[in-house]
Design an enzyme around this catalytic site. Sequence first.
Site, PDB file in Angstrom:
ATOM      1  N   GLN A 148      -6.574   5.363   3.271  1.00 29.88           N
ATOM      2  CA  GLN A 148      -5.341   5.551   2.481  1.00 29.88           C
ATOM      3  C   GLN A 148      -5.691   6.004   1.072  1.00 29.88           C
ATOM      4  O   GLN A 148      -6.582   5.442   0.430  1.00 29.88           O
ATOM      5  CB  GLN A 148      -4.564   4.233   2.427  1.00 29.88           C
ATOM      6  CG  GLN A 148      -3.370   4.234   1.488  1.00 29.88           C
ATOM      7  CD  GLN A 148      -3.710   3.729   0.083  1.00 29.88           C
ATOM      8  OE1 GLN A 148      -4.626   2.925  -0.077  1.00 29.88           O
ATOM      9  NE2 GLN A 148      -2.990   4.208  -0.913  1.00 29.88           N
ATOM     10  N   TYR A 192      -4.418   6.721  -2.878  1.00 30.85           N
ATOM     11  CA  TYR A 192      -3.492   6.677  -4.017  1.00 30.85           C
ATOM     12  C   TYR A 192      -3.832   7.829  -4.929  1.00 30.85           C
ATOM     13  O   TYR A 192      -4.959   8.328  -4.919  1.00 30.85           O
ATOM     14  CB  TYR A 192      -3.670   5.367  -4.803  1.00 30.85           C
ATOM     15  CG  TYR A 192      -2.801   4.219  -4.335  1.00 30.85           C
ATOM     16  CD1 TYR A 192      -1.476   4.395  -3.982  1.00 30.85           C
ATOM     17  CD2 TYR A 192      -3.324   2.926  -4.286  1.00 30.85           C
ATOM     18  CE1 TYR A 192      -0.689   3.329  -3.571  1.00 30.85           C
ATOM     19  CE2 TYR A 192      -2.552   1.849  -3.881  1.00 30.85           C
ATOM     20  CZ  TYR A 192      -1.223   2.067  -3.523  1.00 30.85           C
ATOM     21  OH  TYR A 192      -0.448   1.009  -3.128  1.00 30.85           O
ATOM     22  N   THR A 233      -0.359   7.895   0.240  1.00 35.04           N
ATOM     23  CA  THR A 233       0.778   7.042  -0.143  1.00 35.04           C
ATOM     24  C   THR A 233       1.671   7.772  -1.140  1.00 35.04           C
ATOM     25  O   THR A 233       1.228   8.149  -2.232  1.00 35.04           O
ATOM     26  CB  THR A 233       0.284   5.709  -0.729  1.00 35.04           C
ATOM     27  OG1 THR A 233      -0.473   5.044   0.277  1.00 35.04           O
ATOM     28  CG2 THR A 233       1.440   4.821  -1.152  1.00 35.04           C
ATOM     29  N   ARG A 242       6.161  -7.290  -9.993  1.00 35.36           N
ATOM     30  CA  ARG A 242       6.442  -8.293  -8.945  1.00 35.36           C
ATOM     31  C   ARG A 242       6.441  -9.648  -9.628  1.00 35.36           C
ATOM     32  O   ARG A 242       5.378 -10.183  -9.975  1.00 35.36           O
ATOM     33  CB  ARG A 242       5.373  -8.253  -7.859  1.00 35.36           C
ATOM     34  CG  ARG A 242       5.404  -6.936  -7.137  1.00 35.36           C
ATOM     35  CD  ARG A 242       4.520  -6.830  -5.943  1.00 35.36           C
ATOM     36  NE  ARG A 242       4.393  -5.425  -5.608  1.00 35.36           N
ATOM     37  CZ  ARG A 242       3.257  -4.763  -5.552  1.00 35.36           C
ATOM     38  NH1 ARG A 242       2.113  -5.374  -5.747  1.00 35.36           N
ATOM     39  NH2 ARG A 242       3.263  -3.482  -5.282  1.00 35.36           N
ATOM     40  N   LYS A 245       2.550   8.400   3.894  1.00 36.71           N
ATOM     41  CA  LYS A 245       3.031   7.020   4.001  1.00 36.71           C
ATOM     42  C   LYS A 245       4.055   6.743   2.900  1.00 36.71           C
ATOM     43  O   LYS A 245       3.826   7.100   1.735  1.00 36.71           O
ATOM     44  CB  LYS A 245       1.839   6.063   3.856  1.00 36.71           C
ATOM     45  CG  LYS A 245       2.219   4.594   3.823  1.00 36.71           C
ATOM     46  CD  LYS A 245       0.988   3.703   3.809  1.00 36.71           C
ATOM     47  CE  LYS A 245       1.387   2.241   3.824  1.00 36.71           C
ATOM     48  NZ  LYS A 245       1.872   1.756   2.534  1.00 36.71           N
ATOM     49  N   HIS A 265       7.166   0.231   1.655  1.00 36.43           N
ATOM     50  CA  HIS A 265       6.074  -0.528   1.045  1.00 36.43           C
ATOM     51  C   HIS A 265       6.283  -2.033   1.254  1.00 36.43           C
ATOM     52  O   HIS A 265       5.866  -2.853   0.436  1.00 36.43           O
ATOM     53  CB  HIS A 265       5.956  -0.195  -0.437  1.00 36.43           C
ATOM     54  CG  HIS A 265       4.528  -0.100  -0.932  1.00 36.43           C
ATOM     55  ND1 HIS A 265       3.839   1.082  -1.020  1.00 36.43           N
ATOM     56  CD2 HIS A 265       3.657  -1.055  -1.354  1.00 36.43           C
ATOM     57  CE1 HIS A 265       2.619   0.853  -1.487  1.00 36.43           C
ATOM     58  NE2 HIS A 265       2.480  -0.438  -1.693  1.00 36.43           N
ATOM     59  N   ARG A 311       7.819  -4.128  -1.638  1.00 41.34           N
ATOM     60  CA  ARG A 311       7.011  -4.499  -2.807  1.00 41.34           C
ATOM     61  C   ARG A 311       7.259  -3.612  -4.024  1.00 41.34           C
ATOM     62  O   ARG A 311       6.860  -3.953  -5.129  1.00 41.34           O
ATOM     63  CB  ARG A 311       5.521  -4.427  -2.450  1.00 41.34           C
ATOM     64  CG  ARG A 311       5.103  -5.489  -1.469  1.00 41.34           C
ATOM     65  CD  ARG A 311       3.716  -5.228  -0.926  1.00 41.34           C
ATOM     66  NE  ARG A 311       2.637  -5.424  -1.875  1.00 41.34           N
ATOM     67  CZ  ARG A 311       2.129  -6.596  -2.208  1.00 41.34           C
ATOM     68  NH1 ARG A 311       2.598  -7.684  -1.677  1.00 41.34           N
ATOM     69  NH2 ARG A 311       1.124  -6.679  -3.063  1.00 41.34           N
TER      70      ARG A 311
HETATM   71  C1  LIG Z   1      -1.171  -7.473  -0.514  1.00 46.99           C
HETATM   72  C2  LIG Z   1      -0.698  -6.083  -0.192  1.00 46.99           C
HETATM   73  C3  LIG Z   1      -1.341  -5.012  -0.755  1.00 46.99           C
HETATM   74  C4  LIG Z   1      -0.922  -3.704  -0.459  1.00 46.99           C
HETATM   75  N1  LIG Z   1      -1.618  -2.638  -0.970  1.00 46.99           N
HETATM   76  C5  LIG Z   1      -1.304  -1.374  -0.576  1.00 46.99           C
HETATM   77  C6  LIG Z   1      -2.117  -0.277  -0.972  1.00 46.99           C
HETATM   78  O1  LIG Z   1      -3.123  -0.441  -1.670  1.00 46.99           O
HETATM   79  N2  LIG Z   1      -1.741   0.965  -0.565  1.00 46.99           N
HETATM   80  C7  LIG Z   1      -0.623   1.190   0.204  1.00 46.99           C
HETATM   81  O2  LIG Z   1      -0.323   2.328   0.553  1.00 46.99           O
HETATM   82  N3  LIG Z   1       0.146   0.151   0.601  1.00 46.99           N
HETATM   83  C8  LIG Z   1      -0.174  -1.108   0.247  1.00 46.99           C
HETATM   84  N4  LIG Z   1       0.581  -2.178   0.680  1.00 46.99           N
HETATM   85  C9  LIG Z   1       1.754  -1.921   1.543  1.00 46.99           C
HETATM   86  C10 LIG Z   1       1.357  -1.923   3.021  1.00 46.99           C
HETATM   87  O3  LIG Z   1       0.507  -0.858   3.337  1.00 46.99           O
HETATM   88  C11 LIG Z   1       2.581  -1.847   3.929  1.00 46.99           C
HETATM   89  O4  LIG Z   1       3.356  -0.731   3.580  1.00 46.99           O
HETATM   90  C12 LIG Z   1       3.445  -3.104   3.846  1.00 46.99           C
HETATM   91  O5  LIG Z   1       2.658  -4.260   3.690  1.00 46.99           O
HETATM   92  C13 LIG Z   1       4.260  -3.231   5.117  1.00 46.99           C
HETATM   93  O6  LIG Z   1       5.140  -4.302   5.043  1.00 46.99           O
HETATM   94  P1  LIG Z   1       4.825  -5.770   5.646  1.00 46.99           P
HETATM   95  O7  LIG Z   1       3.911  -6.411   4.678  1.00 46.99           O
HETATM   96  O8  LIG Z   1       6.158  -6.385   5.707  1.00 46.99           O
HETATM   97  O9  LIG Z   1       4.167  -5.574   6.976  1.00 46.99           O
HETATM   98  C14 LIG Z   1       0.186  -3.487   0.403  1.00 46.99           C
HETATM   99  C15 LIG Z   1       0.827  -4.604   0.961  1.00 46.99           C
HETATM  100  C16 LIG Z   1       0.394  -5.879   0.688  1.00 46.99           C
HETATM  101  C17 LIG Z   1       1.097  -7.043   1.329  1.00 46.99           C
END
Ligand SMILES: Cc1cc2nc3c(=O)[nH]c(=O)nc-3n(C[C@H](O)[C@H](O)[C@H](O)COP(=O)(O)O)c2cc1C
Length: 419
Positions: A159, A161, A189, A198, A287, A311, A314
């Site tokens: 992935q 960024y 992403t 957050r 993504k 995401h 988040r």
């Molecule tokens: C702790 C954490 C860190 C994340 N870091 C990234 C990241 O570095 N890059 C990214 O594209 N998505 C990141 N995400 C989003 C996840 O790839 C994903 O889209 C998301 O967790 C999906 O939802 P769910 O947690 O309900 O399964 C992160 C999610 C979490 C929980």
Amino acid sequence: MDDRTRVAPPLTPTVAPMTRPAGASAKALARRRRFPTLFYLRQHARRRIPKFGFDATDGGAGTDRGIARNAAALDAIELMPRYGVDDDACNMEVELFGRRYAAPFGVAPMGMPGVVWPGAEKYLARAAQRARVPYTAGTVASSTVEELAALAGDMLWFQLYRISQEDHRYGFDLVKRAQAAGAHVLAITMDVPLRTKRPREVRRGLVLPFRLDARTVWDVISHPAWLVAYREHGLPRFANYARYVENPTPDRLAAFSQRSDQSGGGAFSWDEVKRYRDLWRGPVVLKGIMHPQDAAKAVSLGIDGIQVSNHGGRQVEGLPASIDVLPAIAAEVGARATVLFDSGVRSGLDVVRALALGAKAAFAGKAFLYGLGAIGGEGADYVIDLFKEEVRDSMRQVGIKTVAQAPTIARRHPGAWQF
Ligand SMILES: Cc1cc2nc3c(=O)[nH]c(=O)nc-3n(C[C@H](O)[C@H](O)[C@H](O)COP(=O)(O)O)c2cc1C
């Protein structure tokens, strides 16, 4: 704060109790009894890891309403079963971009999951390889893409960024490194134009650069299992950036990451997407796509896959649930690209819901971290096995034999977006 993983199933079983899996060890049986669903893993993780670790994964943007909306929207989808199917040969395998996987779900990219469980990426990469499901290494992971490639092998995706400093010098280099390490898919992403607030992280002092104050130290000491893991793996760091920073102490790496944010970090433009598309010799996924017209634009640029995602709630809490835009995007894209899904997946049933609505595979983030938090390293394997079992059971229960049949399931989807 509301989340389906908080809703425990009824205490009185409405069906016959599950049979014991043949050959399972006493430890495996005890674990299964303790954690029959993700709900119990999350509940235990909350107690077992430091508060800052739990809030870092469990908390979302604003008041967590985006997380709750993803959950409620998935819950609202009803699947109509068909009986009389000879389903002994239920097959969960799926082919994504020319590669076969054992189940239609994978591990979404997660930056800094070591805050939740030290060494998280390594456990997840190894578990994905064992189970033969995709593992997506993140740009801001605590292990380098080369280290994770050694564990995930042919299950590795990478992935990206946007690291805007110096005209993509670092981004291009990272992508070349990921390709050389053997990553099969590049996932770009799109949905992080900036790092949003957050509140639960802010309240725990999880802001860069990390500082250990008395409250954090106490939080760690009072969670000894986490402390042991920390002694083995150390503090999370921006491992992939180490090559780009002289004397890469955690503070300097954090400063590099922050400078990137301040120098425009952020969202890729379509021109930039095209440049990365041309650079990567293999499948590229975007993504974080939520609008069918963005999906159409991506396809017109030669993008191979669309990962419908908000995401996991988040980034902004006011977005639609990503499951509610999935059918419109699947209809827009048709056979021109592979549609993937994430945000809110907490069970194998959720995976099957996403397949029924047009995704070829679903990804999860938080679910795997709850497993690691509750059990430790083996929690990664546990959640994958749990999901596999639930996907298989859900498929058999609604009467399909292959994942390709999922779109034929009759369903009701009250929240579906019409564009
Ligand atoms: C702790 C954490 C860190 C994340 N870091 C990234 C990241 O570095 N890059 C990214 O594209 N998505 C990141 N995400 C989003 C996840 O790839 C994903 O889209 C998301 O967790 C999906 O939802 P769910 O947690 O309900 O399964 C992160 C999610 C979490 C929980």
